[in-house]
Design an enzyme around this catalytic site. Sequence first.
Site, PDB file in Angstrom:
ATOM      1  N   TYR A  33      18.538   6.240  -7.820  1.00 31.80           N
ATOM      2  CA  TYR A  33      18.257   4.804  -7.859  1.00 31.80           C
ATOM      3  C   TYR A  33      18.814   4.270  -9.172  1.00 31.80           C
ATOM      4  CZ  TYR A  33      14.795   5.621  -4.140  1.00 31.80           C
ATOM      5  OH  TYR A  33      14.156   5.979  -2.972  1.00 31.80           O
TER       6      TYR A  33
ATOM      7  N   PHE B 185      10.196   2.296   3.671  1.00 32.28           N
ATOM      8  CA  PHE B 185      10.333   0.985   4.318  1.00 32.28           C
ATOM      9  C   PHE B 185       9.073   0.643   5.115  1.00 32.28           C
ATOM     10  CE2 PHE B 185      15.243   1.491   4.471  1.00 32.28           C
ATOM     11  CZ  PHE B 185      15.326   1.147   3.139  1.00 32.28           C
ATOM     12  N   PRO B 186       7.868   0.815   4.529  1.00 30.77           N
ATOM     13  CA  PRO B 186       6.641   0.507   5.261  1.00 30.77           C
ATOM     14  C   PRO B 186       6.511  -0.974   5.610  1.00 30.77           C
ATOM     15  CG  PRO B 186       6.160   0.804   2.945  1.00 30.77           C
ATOM     16  CD  PRO B 186       7.595   1.220   3.139  1.00 30.77           C
ATOM     17  N   LEU B 187       7.275  -1.810   4.905  1.00 30.77           N
ATOM     18  CA  LEU B 187       7.254  -3.256   5.175  1.00 30.77           C
ATOM     19  C   LEU B 187       8.585  -3.729   5.753  1.00 30.77           C
ATOM     20  CD1 LEU B 187       5.384  -4.445   1.954  1.00 30.77           C
ATOM     21  CD2 LEU B 187       4.448  -4.040   4.242  1.00 30.77           C
ATOM     22  N   GLY B 188       9.403  -2.785   6.221  1.00 36.43           N
ATOM     23  CA  GLY B 188      10.662  -3.155   6.851  1.00 36.43           C
ATOM     24  C   GLY B 188      11.884  -2.981   5.984  1.00 36.43           C
TER      25      GLY B 188
END
Length: 281
Positions: A58, A208-211
């Site tokens: 990252y 990506f728990p929120l997309g």
Amino acid sequence: MHSTFKLGNKAVSRIGYGAMQLAGSHAFGPPKDPSNAIKVLKSAIEKGVNHIDTSDFYGPHVTNQLIKEALHPYRDDLCIVTKVGVRRDDKGAWLPASSKEDLINAVHDNLRNLGLEQLEVVNLRAMFSVSAPVEGDLEEPFTVLAELQQQGLIKHLGLSNVTRKQVDEMRRIAPIVCVQNHYNLTHRQDDSLIDFLADNGIAFVPFFPLGGFSPLQSTKLDAATKAVGATAMQVALAWLLQRSANILLIPGTSSITHLEQNLASAKLTLPPQVLEALNHL
């Protein structure tokens, strides 16, 4: 609803923090405001977060260096989880990096930039496909990590972007403490894998728990937010927490306000009729 789950040797709060968004756009390059990134990290720890997900690719190197600057020396209860198996080119593309040399260098990069002598958890990120788990042989790269574990550079091992078959195969080489795959309200291909891991005391950490880069959107989700008086993202996180006790969340944000909203999801219990509607999203 249990508030913690064991990750390796540590019982961690079920809502942690994903550091990916602290780097620049699409986790590439430096943040626009490094001082704000430092504030977000310190705020997360102050509010009880003891599970941080990161990687030296990252940035690259950016998030780990920020974590070290903000939080080192680390609290004893803090579990920092990193991942290897990927590198970035000069344009930010995500490329496989699973040779022995790549993995050894990645582990040492993580150690140096985090300021650690031993990494708590290292996930091998499979890259047979960037977007989804695909069958393929992980024995060689995972064996390299197992050897580094035996040398004392890594405490625990995990897997990311993998299939059930790959999980079974790698567990024959070394124990794993977590699996990190793409999963959320609308992306549920890993339902059976989650249940299998729960039966074996292994954490499932949805990325990506929120997309992710395309936030979750649904009329049923909007209706649920009105029913419980919470934001759509809080409902999406609460659904995951109620889905299975072995799910650990790592929502990322560069905003203290959003961080607080995410953490508040741990106190949100969705009633049966809301769960039923979301289960059939």
